[in-house]
Design a protein around this motif. Sequence first.
Motif, PDB file in Angstrom:
ATOM      1  N   LEU A 176     -46.758 -31.023 -10.599  1.00  0.00           N
ATOM      2  CA  LEU A 176     -46.728 -32.313 -11.398  1.00  0.00           C
ATOM      3  C   LEU A 176     -45.749 -33.250 -10.644  1.00  0.00           C
ATOM      4  N   ASP A 177     -44.688 -32.760 -10.604  1.00  0.00           N
ATOM      5  CA  ASP A 177     -43.393 -33.588  -9.829  1.00  0.00           C
ATOM      6  C   ASP A 177     -43.904 -34.342  -8.486  1.00  0.00           C
ATOM      7  N   ALA A 178     -44.748 -33.367  -7.784  1.00  0.00           N
ATOM      8  CA  ALA A 178     -45.150 -33.787  -6.388  1.00  0.00           C
ATOM      9  C   ALA A 178     -46.205 -34.884  -6.419  1.00  0.00           C
ATOM     10  N   GLY A 179     -46.982 -35.189  -7.892  1.00  0.00           N
ATOM     11  CA  GLY A 179     -48.068 -35.844  -8.046  1.00  0.00           C
ATOM     12  C   GLY A 179     -49.409 -35.527  -7.687  1.00  0.00           C
ATOM     13  N   VAL A 180     -49.442 -34.155  -7.619  1.00  0.00           N
ATOM     14  CA  VAL A 180     -50.664 -33.457  -7.268  1.00  0.00           C
ATOM     15  C   VAL A 180     -51.722 -33.682  -8.380  1.00  0.00           C
ATOM     16  N   ALA A 181     -52.969 -34.181  -7.961  1.00  0.00           N
ATOM     17  CA  ALA A 181     -53.912 -34.236  -9.049  1.00  0.00           C
ATOM     18  C   ALA A 181     -54.382 -32.898  -9.787  1.00  0.00           C
ATOM     19  N   GLU A 182     -54.722 -33.043 -10.962  1.00  0.00           N
ATOM     20  CA  GLU A 182     -54.878 -31.906 -11.725  1.00  0.00           C
ATOM     21  C   GLU A 182     -56.114 -30.935 -11.209  1.00  0.00           C
ATOM     22  N   ASP A 183     -57.049 -31.543 -10.465  1.00  0.00           N
ATOM     23  CA  ASP A 183     -57.901 -30.814 -10.010  1.00  0.00           C
ATOM     24  C   ASP A 183     -57.752 -30.103  -8.643  1.00  0.00           C
ATOM     25  N   ARG A 184     -56.566 -30.430  -7.921  1.00  0.00           N
ATOM     26  CA  ARG A 184     -56.106 -30.298  -6.800  1.00  0.00           C
ATOM     27  C   ARG A 184     -54.983 -29.176  -6.849  1.00  0.00           C
ATOM     28  N   ARG A 185     -54.814 -28.721  -7.984  1.00  0.00           N
ATOM     29  CA  ARG A 185     -53.446 -27.866  -8.019  1.00  0.00           C
ATOM     30  C   ARG A 185     -53.602 -26.400  -7.791  1.00  0.00           C
ATOM     31  N   ILE A 186     -52.597 -25.912  -7.299  1.00  0.00           N
ATOM     32  CA  ILE A 186     -52.846 -24.372  -7.056  1.00  0.00           C
ATOM     33  C   ILE A 186     -52.530 -23.491  -8.309  1.00  0.00           C
ATOM     34  N   GLN A 187     -53.312 -22.793  -8.607  1.00  0.00           N
ATOM     35  CA  GLN A 187     -53.515 -21.850  -9.857  1.00  0.00           C
ATOM     36  C   GLN A 187     -52.902 -20.592  -9.630  1.00  0.00           C
ATOM     37  N   VAL A 188     -52.104 -20.206 -10.783  1.00  0.00           N
ATOM     38  CA  VAL A 188     -51.241 -19.061 -10.919  1.00  0.00           C
ATOM     39  C   VAL A 188     -52.204 -18.138 -12.009  1.00  0.00           C
ATOM     40  N   VAL A 189     -52.706 -16.958 -11.379  1.00  0.00           N
ATOM     41  CA  VAL A 189     -53.468 -16.255 -12.618  1.00  0.00           C
ATOM     42  C   VAL A 189     -53.002 -14.578 -12.406  1.00  0.00           C
ATOM     43  N   VAL A 190     -53.526 -14.272 -13.680  1.00  0.00           N
ATOM     44  CA  VAL A 190     -52.876 -12.557 -13.678  1.00  0.00           C
ATOM     45  C   VAL A 190     -53.884 -11.837 -12.920  1.00  0.00           C
ATOM     46  N   SER A 191     -53.602 -10.804 -12.307  1.00  0.00           N
ATOM     47  CA  SER A 191     -54.421  -9.937 -11.563  1.00  0.00           C
ATOM     48  C   SER A 191     -54.563  -8.711 -12.519  1.00  0.00           C
ATOM     49  N   ASP A 192     -55.806  -8.409 -12.983  1.00  0.00           N
ATOM     50  CA  ASP A 192     -55.628  -7.082 -14.140  1.00  0.00           C
ATOM     51  C   ASP A 192     -55.808  -5.883 -13.381  1.00  0.00           C
ATOM     52  N   GLU A 193     -55.825  -5.797 -12.013  1.00  0.00           N
ATOM     53  CA  GLU A 193     -55.959  -4.756 -11.073  1.00  0.00           C
ATOM     54  C   GLU A 193     -54.589  -3.931 -11.266  1.00  0.00           C
ATOM     55  N   THR A 194     -53.406  -4.870 -11.330  1.00  0.00           N
ATOM     56  CA  THR A 194     -52.084  -4.339 -11.285  1.00  0.00           C
ATOM     57  C   THR A 194     -51.397  -4.462 -12.274  1.00  0.00           C
ATOM     58  N   SER A 195     -51.746  -4.656 -13.462  1.00  0.00           N
ATOM     59  CA  SER A 195     -51.030  -4.596 -15.012  1.00  0.00           C
ATOM     60  C   SER A 195     -51.063  -3.414 -15.651  1.00  0.00           C
ATOM     61  N   GLY A 196     -50.111  -2.858 -16.100  1.00  0.00           N
ATOM     62  CA  GLY A 196     -49.891  -1.747 -16.774  1.00  0.00           C
ATOM     63  C   GLY A 196     -48.530  -1.495 -17.395  1.00  0.00           C
ATOM     64  N   ILE A 197     -48.598  -0.263 -18.479  1.00  0.00           N
ATOM     65  CA  ILE A 197     -47.266  -0.175 -19.113  1.00  0.00           C
ATOM     66  C   ILE A 197     -46.842   1.289 -18.857  1.00  0.00           C
ATOM     67  N   ARG A 198     -45.842   1.716 -18.352  1.00  0.00           N
ATOM     68  CA  ARG A 198     -45.893   3.345 -18.431  1.00  0.00           C
ATOM     69  C   ARG A 198     -44.322   3.508 -19.037  1.00  0.00           C
ATOM     70  N   TYR A 199     -44.105   4.757 -19.425  1.00  0.00           N
ATOM     71  CA  TYR A 199     -42.855   5.342 -20.007  1.00  0.00           C
ATOM     72  C   TYR A 199     -42.289   6.188 -18.852  1.00  0.00           C
ATOM     73  N   ALA A 200     -41.026   5.699 -18.389  1.00  0.00           N
ATOM     74  CA  ALA A 200     -40.444   6.255 -17.028  1.00  0.00           C
ATOM     75  C   ALA A 200     -39.046   6.967 -17.667  1.00  0.00           C
ATOM     76  N   LYS A 201     -38.744   7.933 -17.025  1.00  0.00           N
ATOM     77  CA  LYS A 201     -37.490   8.639 -17.177  1.00  0.00           C
ATOM     78  C   LYS A 201     -37.201   9.373 -15.638  1.00  0.00           C
ATOM     79  N   GLY A 202     -35.948   9.172 -15.271  1.00  0.00           N
ATOM     80  CA  GLY A 202     -35.476   9.721 -14.187  1.00  0.00           C
ATOM     81  C   GLY A 202     -35.755  11.571 -13.952  1.00  0.00           C
ATOM     82  N   SER A 203     -35.721  12.135 -12.987  1.00  0.00           N
ATOM     83  CA  SER A 203     -35.675  13.367 -12.774  1.00  0.00           C
ATOM     84  C   SER A 203     -34.412  14.179 -13.360  1.00  0.00           C
ATOM     85  N   SER A 204     -34.277  14.888 -14.286  1.00  0.00           N
ATOM     86  CA  SER A 204     -32.899  15.177 -14.933  1.00  0.00           C
ATOM     87  C   SER A 204     -32.235  16.425 -13.932  1.00  0.00           C
ATOM     88  N   ILE A 205     -32.951  16.840 -13.235  1.00  0.00           N
ATOM     89  CA  ILE A 205     -32.454  17.928 -12.437  1.00  0.00           C
ATOM     90  C   ILE A 205     -31.831  17.169 -11.183  1.00  0.00           C
TER      91      ILE A 205
END
Length: 226
Positions: free
Chosen positions: A154-183
């Motif tokens: 927007l600051d660079a004056g790029v037209a709305e239909d010419r702007r780079i899009q930033v989207v979420v890739s569903d293939e890499t999303s996820g939530i996990r419970y992590a705990k280090g190795s006690s041993i």
Amino acid sequence: MTLAGLLRSLGRRWYVLAAAVIAAGLIAAISIQAEGVYQARLKLVFLPPAAVTADENTLRDPEQTLINFAALVEREYTGNHQPPDFASVDAPLYGTGARTGVRVTLPNAGGQWSSSFRDAALMVESIDPSRELAVERLNEAVTEVQRIAEQRQLDAGVAEDRRIQVVVSDETSGIRYAKGSSIRAVGAIMVLGVAAGCVGAVLLDRRLRRGHDVTSEPQPATSRAR
């Protein structure tokens, strides 16, 4: 110092080694009881403007331009938040000992001595003992990254239909419970404790023996005037 000398020092100052081992054992016991954290992560992909076709594209190197823009957004986000430094961006946050935090990184396909950025994307990672907070902070980071990308254009004056899009890739999303190795954690703590105890025992032994040698030296005789 020879092995025999080390053993003699440990024999004389065994209590230093014992104290270090006991302290390490207490730390190891606390580390075992520590709970894990939730890790939420996803990938943000930078895409060329949807309204621009291949023939209309004015970018000399579209892929490299997207990578450079992603790097610019990453630097601005990092500058706003000042995250801690890590030896490797590939290591998960929970592997560094942190229990809460957010990190945004540009994937590096290079090795130890050189960097290679081939993917116009940013990895966003959040960790917290609370699953809800980990997800909430991840979403906040995603929103801010998208805002930065939009504001830059927007600051660079790029037209709305010419702007780079930033989207979420569903293939890499996820939530996990992590705990280090006690041993492994206990093993590392105990090794450090023994090493610290050995060093401390040797240093203390040298200091005490040096002081003993000084005090045991014969004093020069003094004559009295008659």
